[in-house]
Design a protein around this motif. Structure first.
Motif, PDB file in Angstrom:
ATOM      1  N   PRO A  73       8.592  -8.672  25.196  1.00 24.51           N
ATOM      2  CA  PRO A  73       9.690  -8.568  24.237  1.00 24.51           C
ATOM      3  C   PRO A  73       9.773  -9.747  23.271  1.00 24.51           C
ATOM      4  CG  PRO A  73      10.529  -8.816  26.478  1.00 24.51           C
ATOM      5  CD  PRO A  73       9.060  -8.642  26.573  1.00 24.51           C
ATOM      6  N   PHE A  74       9.363 -10.925  23.721  1.00 23.72           N
ATOM      7  CA  PHE A  74       9.386 -12.075  22.822  1.00 23.72           C
ATOM      8  C   PHE A  74       8.378 -11.897  21.685  1.00 23.72           C
ATOM      9  CE2 PHE A  74      11.326 -14.113  26.578  1.00 23.72           C
ATOM     10  CZ  PHE A  74      12.417 -14.709  25.968  1.00 23.72           C
ATOM     11  N   VAL A  75       7.186 -11.419  22.015  1.00 24.68           N
ATOM     12  CA  VAL A  75       6.157 -11.182  20.987  1.00 24.68           C
ATOM     13  C   VAL A  75       6.596 -10.056  20.055  1.00 24.68           C
ATOM     14  CG1 VAL A  75       3.777 -10.414  20.613  1.00 24.68           C
ATOM     15  CG2 VAL A  75       4.289 -12.080  22.409  1.00 24.68           C
ATOM     16  N   LEU A  76       7.144  -8.990  20.618  1.00 20.31           N
ATOM     17  CA  LEU A  76       7.612  -7.860  19.814  1.00 20.31           C
ATOM     18  C   LEU A  76       8.744  -8.279  18.878  1.00 20.31           C
ATOM     19  CD1 LEU A  76       7.040  -4.864  19.408  1.00 20.31           C
ATOM     20  CD2 LEU A  76       8.669  -4.376  21.234  1.00 20.31           C
ATOM     21  N   ALA A  77       9.641  -9.105  19.366  1.00 22.89           N
ATOM     22  CA  ALA A  77      10.727  -9.609  18.519  1.00 22.89           C
ATOM     23  C   ALA A  77      10.164 -10.443  17.369  1.00 22.89           C
ATOM     24  CB  ALA A  77      11.708 -10.431  19.346  1.00 22.89           C
ATOM     25  N   GLY A  78       9.181 -11.268  17.663  1.00 22.22           N
ATOM     26  CA  GLY A  78       8.569 -12.068  16.600  1.00 22.22           C
ATOM     27  C   GLY A  78       7.924 -11.202  15.538  1.00 22.22           C
ATOM     28  N   ALA A  79       7.217 -10.159  15.961  1.00 17.67           N
ATOM     29  CA  ALA A  79       6.596  -9.246  15.001  1.00 17.67           C
ATOM     30  C   ALA A  79       7.653  -8.516  14.185  1.00 17.67           C
ATOM     31  CB  ALA A  79       5.700  -8.251  15.728  1.00 17.67           C
ATOM     32  N   GLY A  80       8.732  -8.123  14.829  1.00 19.92           N
ATOM     33  CA  GLY A  80       9.820  -7.465  14.107  1.00 19.92           C
ATOM     34  C   GLY A  80      10.458  -8.384  13.086  1.00 19.92           C
ATOM     35  N   ILE A  81      10.671  -9.633  13.460  1.00 19.12           N
ATOM     36  CA  ILE A  81      11.252 -10.609  12.533  1.00 19.12           C
ATOM     37  C   ILE A  81      10.335 -10.813  11.332  1.00 19.12           C
ATOM     38  CG2 ILE A  81      11.846 -13.057  12.261  1.00 19.12           C
ATOM     39  CD1 ILE A  81      12.817 -12.921  15.225  1.00 19.12           C
ATOM     40  N   GLY A  82       9.035 -10.952  11.587  1.00 21.46           N
ATOM     41  CA  GLY A  82       8.096 -11.126  10.483  1.00 21.46           C
ATOM     42  C   GLY A  82       8.097  -9.947   9.528  1.00 21.46           C
ATOM     43  N   SER A  83       8.193  -8.747  10.062  1.00 22.47           N
ATOM     44  CA  SER A  83       8.225  -7.553   9.221  1.00 22.47           C
ATOM     45  C   SER A  83       9.518  -7.465   8.426  1.00 22.47           C
ATOM     46  CB  SER A  83       8.069  -6.295  10.080  1.00 22.47           C
ATOM     47  OG  SER A  83       6.826  -6.298  10.728  1.00 22.47           O
TER      48      SER A  83
ATOM     49  N   ARG B  98       0.813  -1.220   0.000  1.00 24.83           N
ATOM     50  CA  ARG B  98       0.000   0.000   0.000  1.00 24.83           C
ATOM     51  C   ARG B  98       0.844   1.267   0.000  1.00 24.83           C
ATOM     52  NH1 ARG B  98      -4.291  -2.304   4.222  1.00 24.83           N
ATOM     53  NH2 ARG B  98      -5.532  -3.496   2.740  1.00 24.83           N
ATOM     54  N   LEU B  99       2.058   1.175   0.503  1.00 27.05           N
ATOM     55  CA  LEU B  99       2.914   2.359   0.595  1.00 27.05           C
ATOM     56  C   LEU B  99       3.723   2.625  -0.675  1.00 27.05           C
ATOM     57  CD1 LEU B  99       4.201   2.002   4.269  1.00 27.05           C
ATOM     58  CD2 LEU B  99       2.437   3.554   3.402  1.00 27.05           C
ATOM     59  N   GLY B 100       3.592   1.766  -1.654  1.00 28.92           N
ATOM     60  CA  GLY B 100       4.275   1.995  -2.930  1.00 28.92           C
ATOM     61  C   GLY B 100       5.706   1.485  -2.938  1.00 28.92           C
ATOM     62  N   VAL B 101       6.524   2.079  -3.813  1.00 30.85           N
ATOM     63  CA  VAL B 101       7.890   1.600  -4.034  1.00 30.85           C
ATOM     64  C   VAL B 101       8.731   1.682  -2.756  1.00 30.85           C
ATOM     65  CG1 VAL B 101      10.015   1.998  -5.335  1.00 30.85           C
ATOM     66  CG2 VAL B 101       7.817   2.203  -6.465  1.00 30.85           C
ATOM     67  N   ARG B 102       8.540   2.717  -1.977  1.00 22.69           N
ATOM     68  CA  ARG B 102       9.314   2.861  -0.737  1.00 22.69           C
ATOM     69  C   ARG B 102       8.711   2.076   0.416  1.00 22.69           C
ATOM     70  NH1 ARG B 102      11.819   7.923   1.108  1.00 22.69           N
ATOM     71  NH2 ARG B 102      12.649   6.273   2.380  1.00 22.69           N
ATOM     72  N   GLY B 103       7.553   1.476   0.214  1.00 25.58           N
ATOM     73  CA  GLY B 103       6.877   0.730   1.269  1.00 25.58           C
ATOM     74  C   GLY B 103       7.726  -0.343   1.924  1.00 25.58           C
TER      75      GLY B 103
ATOM     76  N   SER C 158      10.888  -8.091  -0.414  1.00 23.84           N
ATOM     77  CA  SER C 158      10.116  -7.222  -1.297  1.00 23.84           C
ATOM     78  C   SER C 158      10.895  -5.958  -1.638  1.00 23.84           C
ATOM     79  CB  SER C 158       8.747  -6.893  -0.699  1.00 23.84           C
ATOM     80  OG  SER C 158       8.875  -6.251   0.544  1.00 23.84           O
ATOM     81  N   ALA C 159      11.770  -5.487  -0.749  1.00 23.32           N
ATOM     82  CA  ALA C 159      12.606  -4.327  -1.052  1.00 23.32           C
ATOM     83  C   ALA C 159      13.581  -4.651  -2.175  1.00 23.32           C
ATOM     84  CB  ALA C 159      13.358  -3.861   0.187  1.00 23.32           C
ATOM     85  N   VAL C 160      14.173  -5.823  -2.130  1.00 21.32           N
ATOM     86  CA  VAL C 160      15.077  -6.227  -3.211  1.00 21.32           C
ATOM     87  C   VAL C 160      14.316  -6.316  -4.528  1.00 21.32           C
ATOM     88  CG1 VAL C 160      16.490  -8.132  -4.107  1.00 21.32           C
ATOM     89  CG2 VAL C 160      16.769  -7.369  -1.750  1.00 21.32           C
ATOM     90  N   ALA C 161      13.145  -6.923  -4.497  1.00 20.27           N
ATOM     91  CA  ALA C 161      12.352  -7.064  -5.720  1.00 20.27           C
ATOM     92  C   ALA C 161      11.928  -5.704  -6.267  1.00 20.27           C
ATOM     93  CB  ALA C 161      11.119  -7.921  -5.455  1.00 20.27           C
ATOM     94  N   ALA C 162      11.599  -4.763  -5.388  1.00 17.91           N
ATOM     95  CA  ALA C 162      11.119  -3.456  -5.833  1.00 17.91           C
ATOM     96  C   ALA C 162      12.248  -2.524  -6.271  1.00 17.91           C
ATOM     97  CB  ALA C 162      10.317  -2.784  -4.722  1.00 17.91           C
ATOM     98  N   LEU C 163      13.388  -2.608  -5.634  1.00 19.09           N
ATOM     99  CA  LEU C 163      14.437  -1.613  -5.850  1.00 19.09           C
ATOM    100  C   LEU C 163      15.566  -2.063  -6.770  1.00 19.09           C
ATOM    101  CD1 LEU C 163      14.675  -0.266  -2.187  1.00 19.09           C
ATOM    102  CD2 LEU C 163      13.416   0.715  -4.111  1.00 19.09           C
TER     103      LEU C 163
END
Length: 131
Positions: free
Chosen positions: A80-90, A43-48, A97-102
């Motif tokens: 912190p364990f849940v936050l780390a998991g969310a960070g890893i997923g992101s 949704r954020l486009g090329v820089r997303g 996707s950044a490599v594919a887009a850029l």
């Protein structure tokens, strides 16, 4: 309190079951975070992807930084364990996707190869340092 000390507190306070629960929270966290992270990046486009990658790095920094907070409460140790998991997923979603887009189309394969090399060297260094 260091991250190692927090794990010791978790083991003493909740036993091996508590340590296993924390590990599973970190391992399960990427699954529910990956698809929303990908949708936001789209949704954020090329820089997303770059923005989602930065947000994931911020989540990881916050997670590992929170290991320094002195608490023995099991619920507070789960955060912190849940936050780390969310960070890893992101991060895992956004980096590809950044490599594919850029990356230029004629260098896309090389760009993914470089990403894989960086990940492998990072894993090797982490295993060497932390075991």
């Amino acid at each position: 309190m260091s991250g190692i000390r927090r794990v010791q507190v978790l083991v003493v306070g909740a036993g091996r079951a508590g340590l296993a629960a924390g590990h599973h929270l970190r391992r399960a966290g990427p699954a529910p975070a990956s698809v929303p992270a990908g949708r936001i990046a789209d949704r954020l486009g090329v820089r997303g992807p770059v923005l989602v990658l930065a947000a994931g790095v911020d989540a990881l920094a916050a997670a590992y930084g929170s290991f320094t907070i002195d608490t023995a409460g099991i619920a507070m140790l789960a955060v912190p364990f849940v936050l780390a998991g969310a960070g890893i997923g992101s991060v895992e979603t956004a980096q590809h996707s950044a490599v594919a887009a850029l990356a230029p189309k004629d260098l896309c394969g090389s760009a993914f190869g470089l990403l894989a090399t960086a990940q492998s060297l990072g894993n090797l260094a982490a295993s060497t340092v932390a075991g």
